[in-house]
Scaffold this motif. Structure first.
Motif, PDB file in Angstrom:
ATOM      1  N   GLY A 115       0.863  -1.213  -0.454  1.00 35.60           N
ATOM      2  CA  GLY A 115      -0.058   0.212  -0.372  1.00 35.60           C
ATOM      3  C   GLY A 115       0.786   1.571  -0.213  1.00 35.60           C
ATOM      4  N   ALA A 116      -0.024   2.502   0.353  1.00 33.66           N
ATOM      5  CA  ALA A 116       0.556   3.231  -0.113  1.00 33.66           C
ATOM      6  C   ALA A 116       1.850   3.382   1.286  1.00 33.66           C
ATOM      7  CB  ALA A 116      -0.385   5.147   0.270  1.00 33.66           C
ATOM      8  N   LEU A 117       1.792   3.459   2.598  1.00 30.98           N
ATOM      9  CA  LEU A 117       2.499   3.511   3.751  1.00 30.98           C
ATOM     10  C   LEU A 117       3.661   3.701   3.145  1.00 30.98           C
ATOM     11  CD1 LEU A 117       2.698   4.633   6.157  1.00 30.98           C
ATOM     12  CD2 LEU A 117       2.347   2.579   7.249  1.00 30.98           C
ATOM     13  N   ALA A 118       3.879   2.076   2.901  1.00 27.30           N
ATOM     14  CA  ALA A 118       5.561   1.305   2.179  1.00 27.30           C
ATOM     15  C   ALA A 118       6.233   2.032   1.288  1.00 27.30           C
ATOM     16  CB  ALA A 118       4.845  -0.322   1.348  1.00 27.30           C
ATOM     17  N   LYS A 119       5.385   2.779   0.453  1.00 27.11           N
ATOM     18  CA  LYS A 119       6.004   3.786  -0.542  1.00 27.11           C
ATOM     19  C   LYS A 119       6.379   4.797   0.059  1.00 27.11           C
ATOM     20  CE  LYS A 119       4.467   1.719  -4.974  1.00 27.11           C
ATOM     21  NZ  LYS A 119       3.747   1.344  -5.696  1.00 27.11           N
ATOM     22  N   MET A 120       5.593   5.036   1.126  1.00 30.71           N
ATOM     23  CA  MET A 120       6.150   6.389   1.525  1.00 30.71           C
ATOM     24  C   MET A 120       6.660   6.370   2.611  1.00 30.71           C
ATOM     25  SD  MET A 120       1.916   8.098   2.666  1.00 30.71           S
ATOM     26  CE  MET A 120       2.302   8.886   3.303  1.00 30.71           C
ATOM     27  N   ILE A 121       7.282   5.858   3.079  1.00 29.93           N
ATOM     28  CA  ILE A 121       8.124   5.670   4.306  1.00 29.93           C
ATOM     29  C   ILE A 121       9.539   6.243   3.677  1.00 29.93           C
ATOM     30  CG2 ILE A 121       9.286   4.376   5.695  1.00 29.93           C
ATOM     31  CD1 ILE A 121       6.716   3.146   6.313  1.00 29.93           C
ATOM     32  N   PRO A 122      10.547   5.135   2.314  1.00 34.58           N
ATOM     33  CA  PRO A 122      11.315   6.036   1.978  1.00 34.58           C
ATOM     34  C   PRO A 122      11.626   7.482   1.730  1.00 34.58           C
ATOM     35  CG  PRO A 122      10.309   3.568   1.190  1.00 34.58           C
ATOM     36  CD  PRO A 122       9.642   4.372   1.729  1.00 34.58           C
ATOM     37  N   ILE A 123      10.992   7.905   1.189  1.00 35.36           N
ATOM     38  CA  ILE A 123      11.178   9.087   0.657  1.00 35.36           C
ATOM     39  C   ILE A 123      10.374  10.178   2.240  1.00 35.36           C
ATOM     40  CG2 ILE A 123      10.421   9.697  -1.743  1.00 35.36           C
ATOM     41  CD1 ILE A 123       7.649  10.108  -0.623  1.00 35.36           C
ATOM     42  N   PHE A 124       9.570  10.116   2.661  1.00 35.77           N
ATOM     43  CA  PHE A 124      10.019  10.586   4.210  1.00 35.77           C
ATOM     44  C   PHE A 124      11.041  10.077   5.135  1.00 35.77           C
ATOM     45  CE2 PHE A 124       7.595  11.465   8.051  1.00 35.77           C
ATOM     46  CZ  PHE A 124       6.434  12.097   7.761  1.00 35.77           C
ATOM     47  N   MET A 125      12.127   9.278   4.862  1.00 36.84           N
ATOM     48  CA  MET A 125      12.845   9.335   5.318  1.00 36.84           C
ATOM     49  C   MET A 125      13.973  10.011   5.081  1.00 36.84           C
ATOM     50  SD  MET A 125      12.944   6.755   7.944  1.00 36.84           S
ATOM     51  CE  MET A 125      14.002   6.109   9.013  1.00 36.84           C
ATOM     52  N   VAL A 126      14.109  10.240   3.854  1.00 32.93           N
ATOM     53  CA  VAL A 126      15.179  11.202   2.828  1.00 32.93           C
ATOM     54  C   VAL A 126      14.670  12.489   3.058  1.00 32.93           C
ATOM     55  CG1 VAL A 126      15.759  11.406   0.358  1.00 32.93           C
ATOM     56  CG2 VAL A 126      15.266   9.873   1.383  1.00 32.93           C
ATOM     57  N   PHE A 127      13.262  12.724   2.952  1.00 31.28           N
ATOM     58  CA  PHE A 127      13.235  14.381   3.269  1.00 31.28           C
ATOM     59  C   PHE A 127      12.390  15.179   4.887  1.00 31.28           C
ATOM     60  CE2 PHE A 127      12.734  13.480  -1.286  1.00 31.28           C
ATOM     61  CZ  PHE A 127      13.198  15.172  -1.711  1.00 31.28           C
ATOM     62  N   ALA A 128      12.947  13.832   5.833  1.00 38.76           N
ATOM     63  CA  ALA A 128      13.358  14.257   7.554  1.00 38.76           C
ATOM     64  C   ALA A 128      11.645  14.011   7.834  1.00 38.76           C
ATOM     65  CB  ALA A 128      14.013  15.508   7.543  1.00 38.76           C
ATOM     66  N   GLY A 129      10.650  14.051   7.609  1.00 38.39           N
ATOM     67  CA  GLY A 129       9.718  13.491   7.932  1.00 38.39           C
ATOM     68  C   GLY A 129       8.738  14.189   7.748  1.00 38.39           C
ATOM     69  N   GLY A 130       8.924  15.649   6.741  1.00 36.99           N
ATOM     70  CA  GLY A 130       8.117  17.019   7.103  1.00 36.99           C
ATOM     71  C   GLY A 130       6.707  16.580   6.378  1.00 36.99           C
ATOM     72  N   PRO A 131       5.549  17.756   6.450  1.00 31.33           N
ATOM     73  CA  PRO A 131       4.442  17.284   6.031  1.00 31.33           C
ATOM     74  C   PRO A 131       4.790  17.258   4.038  1.00 31.33           C
ATOM     75  CG  PRO A 131       4.642  19.667   6.325  1.00 31.33           C
ATOM     76  CD  PRO A 131       5.916  19.076   6.696  1.00 31.33           C
ATOM     77  N   LEU A 132       3.491  16.209   3.643  1.00 35.05           N
ATOM     78  CA  LEU A 132       3.181  16.486   2.159  1.00 35.05           C
ATOM     79  C   LEU A 132       2.605  17.384   1.807  1.00 35.05           C
ATOM     80  CD1 LEU A 132       2.893  12.579   2.413  1.00 35.05           C
ATOM     81  CD2 LEU A 132       5.064  13.197   2.383  1.00 35.05           C
ATOM     82  N   GLY A 133       3.069  17.958   0.541  1.00 37.21           N
ATOM     83  CA  GLY A 133       1.770  18.482  -0.306  1.00 37.21           C
ATOM     84  C   GLY A 133       1.715  20.256   1.142  1.00 37.21           C
ATOM     85  N   SER A 134       0.684  20.471   0.874  1.00 43.89           N
ATOM     86  CA  SER A 134      -0.052  21.433   2.028  1.00 43.89           C
ATOM     87  C   SER A 134      -0.012  20.856   3.376  1.00 43.89           C
ATOM     88  CB  SER A 134      -1.166  22.227   1.706  1.00 43.89           C
ATOM     89  OG  SER A 134      -2.476  21.304   1.849  1.00 43.89           O
ATOM     90  N   GLY A 135      -0.173  19.555   3.031  1.00 44.47           N
ATOM     91  CA  GLY A 135      -0.419  19.156   4.623  1.00 44.47           C
ATOM     92  C   GLY A 135      -1.829  19.333   5.177  1.00 44.47           C
ATOM     93  N   LYS A 136      -2.653  20.276   4.880  1.00 44.98           N
ATOM     94  CA  LYS A 136      -4.161  20.131   4.602  1.00 44.98           C
ATOM     95  C   LYS A 136      -4.850  19.699   4.345  1.00 44.98           C
ATOM     96  CE  LYS A 136      -3.632  25.211   5.526  1.00 44.98           C
ATOM     97  NZ  LYS A 136      -4.003  26.107   4.568  1.00 44.98           N
ATOM     98  N   GLN A 137      -4.794  18.609   3.656  1.00 49.65           N
ATOM     99  CA  GLN A 137      -5.422  17.719   2.775  1.00 49.65           C
ATOM    100  C   GLN A 137      -6.238  16.436   3.895  1.00 49.65           C
ATOM    101  OE1 GLN A 137      -3.050  17.991   2.475  1.00 49.65           O
ATOM    102  NE2 GLN A 137      -1.059  16.948   1.053  1.00 49.65           N
ATOM    103  N   TRP A 138      -7.132  15.760   3.080  1.00 51.01           N
ATOM    104  CA  TRP A 138      -7.801  14.945   4.473  1.00 51.01           C
ATOM    105  C   TRP A 138      -7.090  13.633   3.996  1.00 51.01           C
ATOM    106  CZ3 TRP A 138      -9.793  16.150   9.224  1.00 51.01           C
ATOM    107  CH2 TRP A 138      -9.710  16.965   9.885  1.00 51.01           C
ATOM    108  N   PHE A 139      -6.693  12.830   5.250  1.00 49.72           N
ATOM    109  CA  PHE A 139      -6.375  11.490   4.937  1.00 49.72           C
ATOM    110  C   PHE A 139      -7.311  10.612   5.372  1.00 49.72           C
ATOM    111  CE2 PHE A 139      -3.085   8.048   5.950  1.00 49.72           C
ATOM    112  CZ  PHE A 139      -2.484   8.058   4.898  1.00 49.72           C
ATOM    113  N   SER A 140      -7.809   9.992   4.721  1.00 48.23           N
ATOM    114  CA  SER A 140      -8.916   8.429   5.253  1.00 48.23           C
ATOM    115  C   SER A 140      -8.102   6.920   5.293  1.00 48.23           C
ATOM    116  CB  SER A 140     -10.475   9.011   4.489  1.00 48.23           C
ATOM    117  OG  SER A 140     -10.990   9.781   4.961  1.00 48.23           O
TER     118      SER A 140
END
Ligand code: NDP
Length: 302
Positions: free
Chosen positions: A176-201
């Motif tokens: 799923g999405a999380l497995a793909k997001m974690i590596p880039i999240f680690m590279v970019f030091a874990g900040g918000p994605l896009g504006s951060g205001k979007q809802w995440f269900s």
């Protein structure tokens, strides 16, 4: 129960099949690739599981108590016009095939329930609206895919109980999405994605598997049921929790482009979300094991 499952080799399907098998239900894996399915469900670990490629789907479906339909081409790719067509057609084609085989069954061998996947993309995207099962559909590409996908399932024989599960972003370690997001999240030091205001269900993979499982056996589960946790969050909040669970500081925004490089236009699911509430699941008293994102992420990543 004897349960036939399309998409059984996927992220959600694998977990569902494992659970059904460990509870001693008979399972038929409906796949396009026997060798892929055999590598995921080797006979020594999953004795008794039947693996079927077409045209053997017919015998499986017509001997099953229930069918779960999870197949579909992954959406986290680059969306060329051809790919967009395939994303939609793969879902409609498999759903229509399953429905055709159920409808063609004689009464005494017809499955009594079809649990068919769809997605919260049905509602379109919004930063302000709140959606539940009674909300109208949106007017973007994913909403159109979901409407047509659901329409194919709705053609099932009226004697068959149909549960359409509008699934949110499923969180789990191995897909799923999380497995793909974690590596880039680690590279970019874990900040918000896009504006951060979007809802995440979101929903934890164990909860979506349990919801599907309940829908198989409980006659009250019918019609549309949102498969999302009761507490959706804004993406900024999700990233903060993800950062803290991963031990990453949460200050440098992850550029949309980085996310799109990994998820393709499928990143829109994350970058332009919707706030979806599981009104039906709550009415039905479904016991969410992970109602809150922080606990869900801790359980997945610890
Ligand atoms: P996966 O992508 O992990 O697996 C889907 C399965 O569908 C594959 O294992 C494959 O089975 C089959 N498949 C793949 N491509 C095609 C194709 N072109 N034509 C026909 N079948 C194909 O999906 P998930 O487990 O993540 O999700 C299951 C369903 O739930 C999907 O339909 C998805 O859209 C929906 N959903 C998932 C969400 C999520 O966050 N994971 C969110 C919202 C909805 P095989 O190779 O064995 O035939």
């Amino acid at each position: 129960m004897t349960v036939s499952v399309t998409g059984a080799t996927g992220f959600i399907g694998k977990r569902l099949v494992q659970r059904l098998h460990s509870d001693n239900h008979s399972v038929c894996v409906l796949t396009r690739s026997r060798s892929k399915a055999q590598s995921i469900f080797p006979d020594k670990d999953f004795p008794g599981i039947v693996i079927a490629e077409e045209p053997e789907w017919k015998n499986c479906i017509q001997g099953s108590t229930a069918v779960v339909n999870l197949a579909g081409m992954p959406i986290s790719t680059r969306w060329s016009p051809e790919i967009k067509k395939e994303i939609k057609q793969s879902r409609i084609k498999v759903t229509s095939k399953v429905v055709e085989l159920i409808n063609a069954s004689e009464d005494k061998v017809r499955p009594t329930v079809l649990v068919s996947a769809t997605a919260v993309g049905y509602y379109g995207t919004s930063e302000t609206q709140v959606f539940d099962e009674r909300s109208p559909s949106g007017n973007d590409y994913l909403a159109e895919v979901c409407r047509e996908w659901e329409s194919s399932a709705l053609r099932v024989n009226k004697d068959v109980r149909l549960a359409l599960i509008r699934i949110g972003v499923v969180l789990g370690k191995d897909g799923g999405a999380l497995a793909k997001m974690i590596p880039i999240f680690m590279v970019f030091a874990g900040g918000p994605l896009g504006s951060g205001k979007q809802w995440f269900s979101w929903i934890h993979v164990d909860d979506i598997v349990s919801l599907i499982y309940q829908a198989l056996s409980n006659p009250s589960y019918k019609g549309v049921i949102n498969g999302t946790a009761p507490n959706p969050v804004r993406l900024g909040e999700m990233c903060e929790h993800l950062g803290s669970v991963l031990g990453r500081p949460s200050w440098l925004p992850v550029p949309d482009l980085a996310l799109k490089a990994v998820l393709g236009e499928g990143a829109t699911v994350v970058l332009e979300g919707q706030r979806v509430l599981p009104a039906r699941a709550k009415e039905l008293g479904f016991p969410f094991k992970y109602p809150y994102i922080k606990e869900a992420l801790k359980a997945i990543l610890s």
